[in-house]
Design a protein around this motif. Structure first.
Motif, short mmCIF file in Angstrom:
data_model
loop_
_atom_site.label_atom_id
_atom_site.label_comp_id
_atom_site.label_asym_id
_atom_site.label_seq_id
_atom_site.Cartn_x
_atom_site.Cartn_y
_atom_site.Cartn_z
N VAL A 252 0.87 -1.17 0.00
CA VAL A 252 0.00 0.00 0.00
C VAL A 252 0.91 1.22 0.00
O VAL A 252 1.84 1.31 0.79
N SER A 253 0.67 2.16 -0.91
CA SER A 253 1.53 3.34 -0.99
C SER A 253 0.97 4.52 -0.22
O SER A 253 1.71 5.38 0.23
N HIS A 352 -0.73 -9.14 -4.70
CA HIS A 352 -0.74 -9.67 -3.34
C HIS A 352 -2.15 -9.82 -2.80
O HIS A 352 -2.94 -8.89 -2.86
N ALA A 353 -2.42 -10.97 -2.26
CA ALA A 353 -3.74 -11.23 -1.66
C ALA A 353 -3.72 -10.74 -0.21
O ALA A 353 -2.67 -10.45 0.34
N GLY A 354 -4.85 -10.66 0.39
CA GLY A 354 -4.91 -10.43 1.83
C GLY A 354 -4.89 -8.97 2.26
O GLY A 354 -4.97 -8.67 3.45
N ILE A 355 -4.80 -8.07 1.31
CA ILE A 355 -4.74 -6.66 1.70
C ILE A 355 -6.11 -6.19 2.19
O ILE A 355 -6.21 -5.50 3.20
N ALA A 356 -7.16 -6.61 1.49
CA ALA A 356 -8.51 -6.23 1.91
C ALA A 356 -8.78 -6.76 3.32
O ALA A 356 -9.30 -6.03 4.17
N SER A 357 -8.39 -8.01 3.58
CA SER A 357 -8.72 -8.57 4.90
C SER A 357 -7.93 -7.84 5.99
O SER A 357 -8.46 -7.62 7.08
N THR A 358 -6.69 -7.44 5.70
CA THR A 358 -5.95 -6.64 6.69
C THR A 358 -6.67 -5.32 6.97
O THR A 358 -6.80 -4.88 8.11
N MET A 359 -7.18 -4.71 5.90
CA MET A 359 -7.90 -3.45 6.07
C MET A 359 -9.15 -3.65 6.94
O MET A 359 -9.37 -2.90 7.90
N PHE A 360 -9.93 -4.68 6.64
CA PHE A 360 -11.18 -4.89 7.38
C PHE A 360 -10.92 -5.30 8.83
O PHE A 360 -11.61 -4.87 9.75
N ALA A 398 -0.84 2.74 10.36
CA ALA A 398 0.01 1.86 11.18
C ALA A 398 -0.04 0.43 10.67
O ALA A 398 0.99 -0.23 10.55
N ALA A 399 -1.22 -0.06 10.35
CA ALA A 399 -1.37 -1.46 9.95
C ALA A 399 -0.56 -1.78 8.70
O ALA A 399 -0.03 -2.88 8.56
N PHE A 400 -0.46 -0.83 7.79
CA PHE A 400 0.31 -1.08 6.56
C PHE A 400 1.73 -0.52 6.65
O PHE A 400 2.41 -0.39 5.64
#
Ligand code: ASP
Ligand code: MG
Length: 409
Positions: A252-253, A352-360, A398-400
């Motif tokens: 994520v930029s 990359h997979a899993g970015i949406a789930s990290t966001m949610f 922070a998460a990204f």
């Protein structure tokens, strides 16, 4: 020796002192042997002042005359900057957009550049002069003065860089680059060394107002290396460029947000062909722009339909929808205009997979309710209550790990 287009925005040329400082910067580059075209905006506040004057004459100012009027702001700054350059012994020559043949279509106040004839600019560059060009303006086929839309000097600079094959187009402004998010919301926001055209377009259209969107589109189309940097501080700013495998590139930029969201829902709509059109057709006819659209799976042959509009259009859209509700025999219209949209942007999402789930997951841990979700190839947006804006942006930042420089992927 290199060939640069420098662009200075309204704040950077906002006073005589500042114009003198710009002249020093330009002279230094010229003395170093570079060829320089300088594009300038009007002094800060000037375009607004001129528009206000026009409105005192006519509630809806005549568009051709409005362009004649508002193009003068830039004519003032090219002349003053050239004088400042002469004064410190740097050869320079000012031009309006029309004089250097920036040919546009005839859509006054939002004209598009069609062609640039570089003969005159080349001649003066080859004579060792700095060429100073008024931003934001051009001329149509019949030699009417046109302007390129608010913030259009960015587009003038990029178009000149493309037409004349400059090595780089440097946009000097009041921020020192493109940030991972707005530092006023997240003080840990970090300046990006590089960002891709696509990411910049998403960031710009999502509300990071660093550059006119059209200038980024133009730069992407013609592959103009574009740099955003501060006119007041030293530093190399942010380079907007094509994706390279060696780029500093996180998944994520950046995080963009938009405070002006409103959402409308029409429930109990008969689930028949043509319903989406019957709902959104009248909205389009009322000249209201729709952003996200969601139609639910039909339940008992009826469905719910939700979409977002700009907050300023909320009341109008609601009135239009109330009529549609009657026409369609739908159940009810509800809405909310205290919403914001928060988006994560990054070309890394493609692979990359899993970015949406990290966001949610991040938003869930903060107890933030997501009202709507939409995705594109390099962006995930959520609509949330406006009271959660700061919290959502900070938690996602922070998460990204956007506060840290990330190793190349
Ligand atoms: N002076 C114009 C404006 O304020 C163009 C620009 O600054 O880029 O919109
Ligand atoms: Mg500007």
């Amino acid at each position: 020796m290199a060939f640069y287009v420098y662009k200075f925005g309204g704040t950077s040329v906002g006073s005589v002192e500042r114009i003198k400082a710009v002249a020093e910067k330009v002279k230094a580059a010229h003395d170093a042997g570079h060829q320089i075209i300088v594009v300038v905006s009007a002094m800060s506040g000037e375009t607004n002042r001129l528009i206000d004057l026009a409105k005192e004459m006519q509630v809806q100012p005549h568009e051709r005359e409005l362009d004649v009027l508002i193009s003068t702001g830039e004519q003032v700054t090219v002349a003053l900057l050239s004088m400042a350059l002469h004064e410190i012994g740097c050869p320079a020559r000012s031009f309006t957009g029309g004089q250097v043949k920036i040919l546009t279509d005839s859509s006054y106040t939002k004209a598009r550049i069609r062609k640039i004839d570089d003969t005159r600019i080349r001649k003066h560059l080859n004579q060792g002069e700095v060429v100073v060009v008024a931003g934001f303006q051009g001329m149509d086929e019949d030699e009417n003065i046109t302007t390129l839309g608010r913030g259009g000097s960015d587009t003038t600079a990029v178009a000149l860089a493309a037409a004349l094959h400059a090595d780089e187009c440097l946009i000097f402004t009041d921020v020192d680059g493109v940030y991972t998010t707005d530092p006023r919301i997240e003080p840990k926001a970090r300046r990006l060394e590089r960002i891709t055209f696509e990411e910049m377009l998403e960031m710009a259209s999502l509300g990071s107002k660093v550059l006119q969107i059209r200038s980024v589109e133009f730069a992407g189309k013609y592959n103009v290396a574009l740099r955003v940097l501060s006119s007041f501080k030293e530093g190399c700013g942010t380079l907007i460029t094509y994706e390279e495998s060696t780029m500093e590139s996180a998944l994520v930029s950046g995080i963009a947000f938009n405070r002006d969201e409103a959402k409308l829902t029409i429930t109990g709509v008969p689930d028949l062909p043509g319903v989406a059109y019957k709902i959104l057709g009248p909205i389009a006819e009322a000249n209201i722009e729709v952003d996200m659209i969601i139609q639910n799976i039909a339940d008992d042959a009826t469905t719910d339909f939700t979409f977002t509009v700009h907050r300023n259009d909320y009341q109008r859209a609601k009135a239009v929808l109330a009529q549609t509700c009657l026409d369609l025999g739908a159940r009810a219209v509800t809405g909310d205009d205290t919403l914001v949209k928060v988006s994560i942007v990054g070309v890394g999402m493609r692979s990359h997979a899993g970015i949406a789930s990290t966001m949610f997951k991040t938003l869930a841990e903060e107890g933030i309710n997501i009202r709507m979700i939409s995705t594109s190839e390099i962006k995930i947006s959520v609509v949330v209550d406006e009271k959660h804006l700061e919290q959502a942006v900070q938690a996602l930042h922070a998460a990204f790990h956007l506060d840290q420089v990330v190793a190349t992927r």
